[in-house]
Design a protein around this motif. Structure first.
Motif, PDB file in Angstrom:
ATOM      1  N   THR A 156      11.278  10.268  -0.762  1.00  0.00           N
ATOM      2  CA  THR A 156      11.485   9.779  -2.135  1.00  0.00           C
ATOM      3  C   THR A 156      12.341   8.505  -2.145  1.00  0.00           C
ATOM      4  O   THR A 156      12.268   7.732  -3.087  1.00  0.00           O
ATOM      5  N   GLU A 157      13.094   8.265  -1.095  1.00  0.00           N
ATOM      6  CA  GLU A 157      13.895   7.029  -1.030  1.00  0.00           C
ATOM      7  C   GLU A 157      13.077   5.833  -0.539  1.00  0.00           C
ATOM      8  O   GLU A 157      13.462   4.693  -0.726  1.00  0.00           O
ATOM      9  N   GLU A 158      11.972   6.125   0.147  1.00  0.00           N
ATOM     10  CA  GLU A 158      11.155   5.048   0.739  1.00  0.00           C
ATOM     11  C   GLU A 158      10.146   4.553  -0.319  1.00  0.00           C
ATOM     12  O   GLU A 158       9.289   5.311  -0.759  1.00  0.00           O
ATOM     13  N   LYS A 159      10.277   3.267  -0.667  1.00  0.00           N
ATOM     14  CA  LYS A 159       9.468   2.724  -1.793  1.00  0.00           C
ATOM     15  C   LYS A 159       7.959   2.836  -1.566  1.00  0.00           C
ATOM     16  O   LYS A 159       7.198   3.033  -2.508  1.00  0.00           O
ATOM     17  N   SER A 160       7.514   2.706  -0.324  1.00  0.00           N
ATOM     18  CA  SER A 160       6.065   2.697  -0.082  1.00  0.00           C
ATOM     19  C   SER A 160       5.485   4.109   0.112  1.00  0.00           C
ATOM     20  O   SER A 160       4.294   4.252   0.391  1.00  0.00           O
ATOM     21  N   TYR A 161       6.314   5.138  -0.008  1.00  0.00           N
ATOM     22  CA  TYR A 161       5.820   6.517   0.124  1.00  0.00           C
ATOM     23  C   TYR A 161       5.811   7.193  -1.247  1.00  0.00           C
ATOM     24  O   TYR A 161       6.702   6.958  -2.077  1.00  0.00           O
ATOM     25  N   GLU A 162       4.821   8.085  -1.425  1.00  0.00           N
ATOM     26  CA  GLU A 162       4.811   8.892  -2.651  1.00  0.00           C
ATOM     27  C   GLU A 162       4.652  10.362  -2.280  1.00  0.00           C
ATOM     28  O   GLU A 162       3.675  10.731  -1.602  1.00  0.00           O
ATOM     29  N   LEU A 163       5.605  11.187  -2.693  1.00  0.00           N
ATOM     30  CA  LEU A 163       5.516  12.633  -2.447  1.00  0.00           C
ATOM     31  C   LEU A 163       4.632  13.226  -3.536  1.00  0.00           C
ATOM     32  O   LEU A 163       5.016  13.238  -4.711  1.00  0.00           O
ATOM     33  N   VAL A 164       3.419  13.698  -3.160  1.00  0.00           N
ATOM     34  CA  VAL A 164       2.470  14.136  -4.193  1.00  0.00           C
ATOM     35  C   VAL A 164       2.462  15.655  -4.384  1.00  0.00           C
ATOM     36  O   VAL A 164       2.075  16.146  -5.445  1.00  0.00           O
ATOM     37  N   ALA A 165       2.862  16.421  -3.363  1.00  0.00           N
ATOM     38  CA  ALA A 165       2.866  17.886  -3.474  1.00  0.00           C
ATOM     39  C   ALA A 165       3.665  18.484  -2.325  1.00  0.00           C
ATOM     40  O   ALA A 165       3.963  17.794  -1.343  1.00  0.00           O
ATOM     41  N   MET A 190       0.845  -1.190   0.000  1.00  0.00           N
ATOM     42  CA  MET A 190       0.000   0.000   0.000  1.00  0.00           C
ATOM     43  C   MET A 190       0.892   1.257   0.000  1.00  0.00           C
ATOM     44  O   MET A 190       1.822   1.361   0.804  1.00  0.00           O
ATOM     45  N   THR A 191       0.584   2.180  -0.882  1.00  0.00           N
ATOM     46  CA  THR A 191       1.397   3.403  -0.970  1.00  0.00           C
ATOM     47  C   THR A 191       0.802   4.486  -0.066  1.00  0.00           C
ATOM     48  O   THR A 191      -0.407   4.668  -0.012  1.00  0.00           O
ATOM     49  N   THR A 192       1.677   5.183   0.642  1.00  0.00           N
ATOM     50  CA  THR A 192       1.251   6.307   1.488  1.00  0.00           C
ATOM     51  C   THR A 192       1.559   7.599   0.735  1.00  0.00           C
ATOM     52  O   THR A 192       2.724   7.871   0.402  1.00  0.00           O
ATOM     53  N   SER A 193       0.509   8.377   0.455  1.00  0.00           N
ATOM     54  CA  SER A 193       0.732   9.638  -0.274  1.00  0.00           C
ATOM     55  C   SER A 193       0.989  10.766   0.732  1.00  0.00           C
ATOM     56  O   SER A 193       0.307  10.870   1.764  1.00  0.00           O
ATOM     57  N   ILE A 194       1.999  11.567   0.421  1.00  0.00           N
ATOM     58  CA  ILE A 194       2.513  12.547   1.404  1.00  0.00           C
ATOM     59  C   ILE A 194       2.668  13.926   0.782  1.00  0.00           C
ATOM     60  O   ILE A 194       3.111  14.067  -0.365  1.00  0.00           O
ATOM     61  N   ILE A 195       2.297  14.947   1.578  1.00  0.00           N
ATOM     62  CA  ILE A 195       2.567  16.350   1.229  1.00  0.00           C
ATOM     63  C   ILE A 195       3.590  16.863   2.248  1.00  0.00           C
ATOM     64  O   ILE A 195       3.458  16.579   3.445  1.00  0.00           O
ATOM     65  N   ILE A 196       4.577  17.609   1.786  1.00  0.00           N
ATOM     66  CA  ILE A 196       5.566  18.187   2.727  1.00  0.00           C
ATOM     67  C   ILE A 196       5.446  19.711   2.708  1.00  0.00           C
ATOM     68  O   ILE A 196       5.468  20.328   1.636  1.00  0.00           O
ATOM     69  N   ALA A 197       5.311  20.308   3.882  1.00  0.00           N
ATOM     70  CA  ALA A 197       5.333  21.773   4.009  1.00  0.00           C
ATOM     71  C   ALA A 197       6.727  22.199   4.465  1.00  0.00           C
ATOM     72  O   ALA A 197       7.243  21.658   5.446  1.00  0.00           O
ATOM     73  N   GLY A 198       7.311  23.142   3.713  1.00  0.00           N
ATOM     74  CA  GLY A 198       8.667  23.621   4.042  1.00  0.00           C
ATOM     75  C   GLY A 198       9.761  22.815   3.355  1.00  0.00           C
ATOM     76  O   GLY A 198      10.814  22.582   3.957  1.00  0.00           O
ATOM     77  N   PRO A 199       9.559  22.409   2.079  1.00  0.00           N
ATOM     78  CA  PRO A 199      10.486  21.458   1.432  1.00  0.00           C
ATOM     79  C   PRO A 199      11.903  21.993   1.201  1.00  0.00           C
ATOM     80  O   PRO A 199      12.826  21.195   1.034  1.00  0.00           O
ATOM     81  N   ARG A 200      12.062  23.340   1.179  1.00  0.00           N
ATOM     82  CA  ARG A 200      13.420  23.862   0.931  1.00  0.00           C
ATOM     83  C   ARG A 200      14.225  24.015   2.216  1.00  0.00           C
ATOM     84  O   ARG A 200      15.399  24.348   2.194  1.00  0.00           O
ATOM     85  N   GLY A 201      13.582  23.819   3.358  1.00  0.00           N
ATOM     86  CA  GLY A 201      14.259  24.050   4.640  1.00  0.00           C
ATOM     87  C   GLY A 201      15.244  22.939   4.985  1.00  0.00           C
ATOM     88  O   GLY A 201      15.342  21.921   4.284  1.00  0.00           O
ATOM     89  N   LYS A 202      15.946  23.139   6.089  1.00  0.00           N
ATOM     90  CA  LYS A 202      16.957  22.149   6.518  1.00  0.00           C
ATOM     91  C   LYS A 202      16.290  20.809   6.812  1.00  0.00           C
ATOM     92  O   LYS A 202      16.775  19.760   6.405  1.00  0.00           O
ATOM     93  N   MET A 203      15.163  20.826   7.512  1.00  0.00           N
ATOM     94  CA  MET A 203      14.456  19.578   7.819  1.00  0.00           C
ATOM     95  C   MET A 203      13.609  19.130   6.634  1.00  0.00           C
ATOM     96  O   MET A 203      13.551  17.940   6.314  1.00  0.00           O
ATOM     97  N   GLY A 204      12.947  20.096   5.983  1.00  0.00           N
ATOM     98  CA  GLY A 204      12.067  19.753   4.865  1.00  0.00           C
ATOM     99  C   GLY A 204      12.836  19.054   3.749  1.00  0.00           C
ATOM    100  O   GLY A 204      12.354  18.066   3.181  1.00  0.00           O
ATOM    101  N   SER A 205      14.038  19.540   3.448  1.00  0.00           N
ATOM    102  CA  SER A 205      14.803  18.915   2.350  1.00  0.00           C
ATOM    103  C   SER A 205      15.256  17.504   2.740  1.00  0.00           C
ATOM    104  O   SER A 205      15.309  16.602   1.908  1.00  0.00           O
TER     105      SER A 205
END
Ligand SMILES: NC(=O)C1=CN([C@@H]2O[C@H](COP(=O)(O)OP(=O)(O)OC[C@H]3O[C@@H](n4cnc5c(N)ncnc54)[C@H](OP(=O)(O)O)[C@@H]3O)[C@@H](O)[C@H]2O)C=CC1
Ligand SMILES: O=C(O)C1=N[C@H](C(=O)O)C[C@H](O)C1
Length: 266
Positions: free
Chosen positions: A23-32, A1-16
């Motif tokens: 993106t490295e985790e096969k069962s996760y999908e970064l959607v926005a 089962m794929t987990t779809s994920i949104i990240i807030a703050g993607p350019r930050g130290k933690m966000g990046s």
């Protein structure tokens, strides 16, 4: 089962770091992603970001309407982070929140919305497993050594003080120690702030210096002895296993949990 994920703050130290982990985790999908810049662009179009065709939104509502994701990973700034989390709960998107600096009233408000909407939410002041253990050990020690001060040390780009970890550590210490005023009863600060911030008599000192990442010492004093419990995050990779743990748990939750220890030590 794929987990779809949104990240807030993607350019930050933690966000990046979170973008990399997701993106490295096969069962996760970064959607926005949610940012306060770069609306309508993709991550690939931002210099220094990975070559990913992931859309960026400044309009958070539009993001949640177009992407009914399973999870929001919130790693931005306190005010916006609170607004993102509140909105995510109202859209049934489960927030995993690392952003620090929320007030107790804000956390209570989010807990209320999570309960009303039956949407799981985890607010983790610190995702590093070692830091969670440090807080838990401090809670245990405080039952026997009630005189305690906290020194938290962070990089000089941090906007909130004291750190979320220090606030949570004091909260946990208060669960086992009785209310206590420490130090000399007639103590006087000849320079304002010398004794740090105080929470129910627990002094908290915040250090901000370039070169630091995230560090904390909890120092207990008793007659003839000192106990120091300390933790150091030397790299932001230290936080990612805790983010994954939160993602796995929040999927099956219908309420808000404040602190990773609540899911680590069930
Ligand atoms: N719980 C945990 O284990 C950890 C929590 N944290 C917390 O996570 C948060 C982020 O930390 P860190 O990555 O170091 O901070 P950074 O300053 O590196 O990153 C924050 C990012 O959020 C962006 N931002 C600002 N406003 C908005 C907005 N309205 N919407 C979306 N993005 C926005 C900033 O953009 P710009 O630079 O353009 O302003 C920046 O890219 C902090 O609250 C920090 O305390 C950090 C480490 C561990
Ligand atoms: O801003 C940071 O860097 C960190 N913030 C969190 C906090 O406020 O405790 C967690 C960790 O200490 C890193």
């Amino acid at each position: 089962m794929t987990t779809s994920i949104i990240i807030a703050g993607p350019r930050g130290k933690m966000g990046s770091e979170a973008v990399k982990m997701v993106t490295e985790e096969k069962s996760y999908e970064l959607v926005a992603c949610i940012d306060h810049k770069h609306d309508g662009m993709t991550l690939a179009e931002i210099p220094g970001m990975p070559n990913l065709d992931v859309p960026i939104y400044t309009d958070v509502k539009a993001c949640f309407q177009q992407h009914k994701a399973d999870i929001l990973i919130e790693l931005s700034v306190p005010d916006a982070g609170f607004a993102h989390t509140e909105l995510a709960l109202n859209y049934g998107i489960r927030p995993v929140v690392g952003t620090s600096g929320f007030s107790k009233e804000q956390i209570d408000r989010l807990a209320h919305i999570a309960k009303e909407t039956k949407t799981g939410c985890i607010i983790a002041p610190n995702f590093a497993i070692g830091a969670v253990l440090m807080m838990q050990f401090a809670k245990m020690a405080a039952a026997y050594l009630p005189d305690v001060e906290i020194i938290e040390k962070h990089h000089d780009q941090k906007v909130d003080a004291p750190s979320g970890t220090a606030v949570k550590t004091a909260d946990m210490i208060k669960e086992t120690r009785k209310s206590k005023q420490q130090g000399h009863p007639d103590e006087v600060e000849t320079m304002s702030g010398a004794r740090g911030a105080q929470d129910d008599g627990i002094h908290i000192h915040s250090v901000r210096l370039p070169g630091l990442v995230a560090h904390q010492e909890v120092i207990f004093g008793g007659p003839g002895q000192i106990l120091t419990i300390s933790h150091d995050s030397l790299d932001r990779a230290s936080f990612m296993s805790g983010v994954k743990l939160a993602i796995e748990h929040v999927r099956n939750m219908t309420e808000l949990v404040y602190g990773l220890e609540k899911i680590m030590m069930q």
